[in-house]
Design a protein around this motif. Structure first.
Motif, PDB file in Angstrom:
ATOM      1  N   ALA A 162       1.410   4.206  -2.847  1.00  0.00           N
ATOM      2  CA  ALA A 162       1.175   5.616  -2.501  1.00  0.00           C
ATOM      3  C   ALA A 162       2.355   6.500  -2.884  1.00  0.00           C
ATOM      4  CB  ALA A 162       0.886   5.743  -1.002  1.00  0.00           C
ATOM      5  N   ALA A 209       7.384   6.336  19.706  1.00  0.00           N
ATOM      6  CA  ALA A 209       8.629   6.492  18.947  1.00  0.00           C
ATOM      7  C   ALA A 209       8.966   7.959  18.703  1.00  0.00           C
ATOM      8  CB  ALA A 209       8.527   5.746  17.612  1.00  0.00           C
ATOM      9  N   LEU A 232      -3.402   6.653   2.353  1.00  0.00           N
ATOM     10  CA  LEU A 232      -2.594   5.832   3.254  1.00  0.00           C
ATOM     11  C   LEU A 232      -3.430   5.315   4.415  1.00  0.00           C
ATOM     12  CD1 LEU A 232       0.439   8.252   3.425  1.00  0.00           C
ATOM     13  CD2 LEU A 232       0.554   5.916   2.542  1.00  0.00           C
ATOM     14  N   ARG A 255       0.842  -1.207   0.000  1.00  0.00           N
ATOM     15  CA  ARG A 255       0.000   0.000   0.000  1.00  0.00           C
ATOM     16  C   ARG A 255       0.874   1.254   0.000  1.00  0.00           C
ATOM     17  NH1 ARG A 255      -5.077   1.145   4.159  1.00  0.00           N
ATOM     18  NH2 ARG A 255      -5.730   3.118   3.223  1.00  0.00           N
ATOM     19  N   ASN A 256       1.939   1.229   0.826  1.00  0.00           N
ATOM     20  CA  ASN A 256       2.843   2.372   0.879  1.00  0.00           C
ATOM     21  C   ASN A 256       3.615   2.530  -0.433  1.00  0.00           C
ATOM     22  OD1 ASN A 256       2.035   2.817   3.493  1.00  0.00           O
ATOM     23  ND2 ASN A 256       3.733   1.698   4.409  1.00  0.00           N
ATOM     24  N   SER A 287      12.060  -0.622  17.946  1.00  0.00           N
ATOM     25  CA  SER A 287      12.009   0.360  16.869  1.00  0.00           C
ATOM     26  C   SER A 287      10.621   0.335  16.237  1.00  0.00           C
ATOM     27  CB  SER A 287      13.072   0.025  15.835  1.00  0.00           C
ATOM     28  OG  SER A 287      12.829  -1.262  15.313  1.00  0.00           O
ATOM     29  N   LEU A 288      10.443   1.163  15.225  1.00  0.00           N
ATOM     30  CA  LEU A 288       9.165   1.252  14.519  1.00  0.00           C
ATOM     31  C   LEU A 288       8.814  -0.067  13.835  1.00  0.00           C
ATOM     32  CD1 LEU A 288       9.909   4.655  12.828  1.00  0.00           C
ATOM     33  CD2 LEU A 288       8.004   4.262  14.392  1.00  0.00           C
ATOM     34  N   ASN A 289       7.565  -0.280  13.634  1.00  0.00           N
ATOM     35  CA  ASN A 289       7.082  -1.388  12.810  1.00  0.00           C
ATOM     36  C   ASN A 289       7.667  -1.248  11.400  1.00  0.00           C
ATOM     37  OD1 ASN A 289       4.823  -1.708  10.565  1.00  0.00           O
ATOM     38  ND2 ASN A 289       4.594  -3.377  12.006  1.00  0.00           N
ATOM     39  N   ALA A 333       6.529  -1.849   8.438  1.00  0.00           N
ATOM     40  CA  ALA A 333       5.669  -1.232   7.423  1.00  0.00           C
ATOM     41  C   ALA A 333       5.599   0.280   7.620  1.00  0.00           C
ATOM     42  CB  ALA A 333       4.268  -1.845   7.483  1.00  0.00           C
ATOM     43  N   THR A 334       5.519   0.716   8.875  1.00  0.00           N
ATOM     44  CA  THR A 334       5.507   2.152   9.155  1.00  0.00           C
ATOM     45  C   THR A 334       6.839   2.780   8.759  1.00  0.00           C
ATOM     46  OG1 THR A 334       4.005   1.783  11.003  1.00  0.00           O
ATOM     47  CG2 THR A 334       5.162   3.887  10.949  1.00  0.00           C
ATOM     48  N   HIS A 384       8.154   7.979   1.820  1.00  0.00           N
ATOM     49  CA  HIS A 384       7.643   9.348   1.721  1.00  0.00           C
ATOM     50  C   HIS A 384       8.803  10.325   1.513  1.00  0.00           C
ATOM     51  CE1 HIS A 384       6.538  13.208   3.810  1.00  0.00           C
ATOM     52  NE2 HIS A 384       5.612  13.144   2.890  1.00  0.00           N
ATOM     53  N   ARG A 410       2.281   2.943  19.178  1.00  0.00           N
ATOM     54  CA  ARG A 410       3.696   2.637  18.941  1.00  0.00           C
ATOM     55  C   ARG A 410       4.399   3.832  18.296  1.00  0.00           C
ATOM     56  NH1 ARG A 410       6.019  -2.867  15.956  1.00  0.00           N
ATOM     57  NH2 ARG A 410       8.221  -2.391  16.218  1.00  0.00           N
ATOM     58  N   ASN A 411       3.727   4.442  17.314  1.00  0.00           N
ATOM     59  CA  ASN A 411       4.303   5.608  16.653  1.00  0.00           C
ATOM     60  C   ASN A 411       4.397   6.797  17.609  1.00  0.00           C
ATOM     61  OD1 ASN A 411       4.453   4.118  14.313  1.00  0.00           O
ATOM     62  ND2 ASN A 411       2.533   4.887  13.482  1.00  0.00           N
ATOM     63  N   GLN A 455       1.500  12.237  -1.967  1.00  0.00           N
ATOM     64  CA  GLN A 455       1.405  10.849  -2.409  1.00  0.00           C
ATOM     65  C   GLN A 455       0.799  10.808  -3.790  1.00  0.00           C
ATOM     66  OE1 GLN A 455      -1.994   8.777  -0.142  1.00  0.00           O
ATOM     67  NE2 GLN A 455      -1.619  10.603   1.072  1.00  0.00           N
ATOM     68  N   ARG A 456       0.927   9.655  -4.445  1.00  0.00           N
ATOM     69  CA  ARG A 456       0.338   9.480  -5.763  1.00  0.00           C
ATOM     70  C   ARG A 456      -1.179   9.601  -5.671  1.00  0.00           C
ATOM     71  NH1 ARG A 456       3.580   7.118  -9.876  1.00  0.00           N
ATOM     72  NH2 ARG A 456       5.626   8.031  -9.495  1.00  0.00           N
ATOM     73  N   THR A 462      -0.156   4.491   9.393  1.00  0.00           N
ATOM     74  CA  THR A 462       1.038   4.882   8.630  1.00  0.00           C
ATOM     75  C   THR A 462       1.088   6.396   8.458  1.00  0.00           C
ATOM     76  OG1 THR A 462       0.960   2.786   7.431  1.00  0.00           O
ATOM     77  CG2 THR A 462       2.274   4.538   6.463  1.00  0.00           C
ATOM     78  N   GLY A 480       6.907   3.268   5.143  1.00  0.00           N
ATOM     79  CA  GLY A 480       6.108   4.417   4.741  1.00  0.00           C
ATOM     80  C   GLY A 480       6.847   5.731   4.949  1.00  0.00           C
ATOM     81  N   ILE A 481       7.461   5.874   6.111  1.00  0.00           N
ATOM     82  CA  ILE A 481       8.195   7.108   6.423  1.00  0.00           C
ATOM     83  C   ILE A 481       9.368   7.290   5.464  1.00  0.00           C
ATOM     84  CG2 ILE A 481       9.658   8.213   8.167  1.00  0.00           C
ATOM     85  CD1 ILE A 481       7.807   6.877  10.303  1.00  0.00           C
ATOM     86  N   ILE A 523       4.094   8.963   9.611  1.00  0.00           N
ATOM     87  CA  ILE A 523       4.774   9.908   8.725  1.00  0.00           C
ATOM     88  C   ILE A 523       4.630  11.338   9.256  1.00  0.00           C
ATOM     89  CG2 ILE A 523       4.698  10.941   6.407  1.00  0.00           C
ATOM     90  CD1 ILE A 523       3.873   8.110   5.373  1.00  0.00           C
TER      91      ILE A 523
END
Lengths: 275, 275
Positions: A149, B149, B255, A145-146, A254-256, A258-259, A266, B145-146, B248-249, B259, A262-263, B263
């Motif tokens: 995007a 972080a 998103l 998905r990311n 640390s971050l997931n 997938a996240t 981006h 979680r984010n 993003q596209r 996520t 994404g970061i 970001i």
């Protein structure tokens, strides 16, 4: 609508055998076949079928109360694709669990390209996502998905990554597994050697990365490499490529992945003018 | 270790009644009680218990082969907290499903602070995450979680958000639900009025946002507002606050909310020197 609806009243009807107990079968894999769930993914399947890149719809199964709202979308499929309709009780008995969405399709993918073919088809300006050891279908789906995007041209998985064509990965990707080209083969070392040979600047993401994400420079061909959940990229790999880190609070976890993907995407997509 | 282990051989043993069928009960909620899964979350629970902010461990249940590796961590709990040990067969019979991790704890939370109390305790330089209508426990967990972080000081949920204390949300948060302060009450309008009154610059994230994420200016007190999965923030809210978008596209689906949160928090935390 071109296709007449076919009513299903018996969960054991052979016409819908491909949809039986998809939740359990999902875990075992089936050669080339996959399950698409929900309206958005069905739309992506129609687009992929039309595009003719080796993805084809085989059958559609709908809850009866979803038919009216989907007539326009059903017209996007060739009329050879049968459309089955069932009541809620029959639908759930077929699928093996409570399917709130009431929209399923069975598709077939005629293999995925080799890594060499995939890379060979990329333009002089390309963004590649590479990954090794991704084992969780949620993360796999989110990464697609990311990737969609942020304009990723191809995803390269090593042979230890899980299969993106599993039902849950496709669902979490909101169908992007059907639109973003990918390969899944070989070792991470072979992948990196190939990318380096093709002029890609490779950035491995790691909490121990040497460069801050914001300091990555634009490059015509960039590859972003993500490691496995939990352990991340092995030191032997990190020592052989450029490494970047995402600024975050020091902590145990640390971050997931997938996240983090994404970061990082981006940032890299922004500096390279892809979004 | 201070606490003697208590052997459990009968899944119906009343001492471990709190752990029975946690998968199903998870969906119903239980006043103040919660389930912590896995070593990392157990460590967060020990820390939260010590910190004394209203979170207490009530009991621990371990698979027998996990005990040796956890002796150090068990010492972090007061000896009043019983530690039960079971074989794999008994453990799974208790939990109601196959628990690969073999590490469970039952905890109790003495309520959560009111939004006013939470905001009242924030310093002159604060980062707040606000959300309305989050209904998915995976997204809820990922947002925590984010938040951890990127140094978020508090999370404000409106009354329509799901409960972060559900097992899966805690697990996906890697225990951050136990460390990041949050409130969950009232309407989004009341929340925004309060934040504005307290001098917060509020940014609503939306694909239709007016300002690019990278153009957000630093501010002593910033609140980032996220909308519900799928629909996002309602136009009535977007019209009343500053709005930002993530480049993003163009496409059908934006998103994932977790996520997007990652970001946006990464960007806002970086410009405000929080990471």
């Amino acid at each position: 609508m071109d296709t007449p609806l076919q009513r299903i009243d018996d969960p054991a009807d052979q016409r819908i055998a491909g949809f039986v107990s998809i939740r359990e079968r999902d875990l075992t894999g089936r050669q080339g076949l996959f399950i698409a769930e929900g309206t958005v993914v069905l739309r992506m399947l129609a687009a992929a079928h039309k595009a003719g890149g080796g993805i084809a719809a085989e059958a559609i199964l709908l809850l009866e109360n979803r038919v009216d709202g989907l007539r326009g979308l059903l017209c996007e499929f060739p009329k050879e694709v049968p459309v089955y309709v069932a009541s809620a009780a029959v639908f759930d008995a077929i699928a093996g669990f409570n399917m709130h969405r009431g929209v399923l399709a069975l598709g077939r993918r005629a293999g995925v390209p080799s890594m060499d073919t995939l890379i060979g088809g990329l333009g002089p300006r390309s963004l590649v996502l590479a990954a090794c050891g991704i084992s969780n279908h949620d993360n796999m789906g989110s990464m697609f998905r990311n990737a969609a995007a942020f304009g990723v041209d191809a995803i390269l998985f090593d042979e230890t990554c899980c299969d993106p064509m599993y039902r849950k990965a496709i669902r979490v990707s909101v169908g992007s597994v059907l639109s973003v080209p990918y390969s899944r083969e070989g070792s991470i070392e072979a992948m990196l050697a190939k990318l380096q040979g093709e002029g890609f600047v490779i950035w491995g993401l790691s909490p121990r990365g040497a460069t801050e994400l914001g300091d990555i420079a634009p490059a015509p061909r960039t590859a972003l490499l993500m490691g496995t959940e939990g352990e991340g990229l092995p030191q032997s790999i990190l020592s052989s490529i450029r490494t970047a880190r995402i600024r975050q609070r020091p902590g145990l976890d640390s971050l997931n992945v997938a996240t983090a993907t994404g970061i990082a995407l981006h940032q890299v997509a922004t500096i390279n003018g892809l979004v």
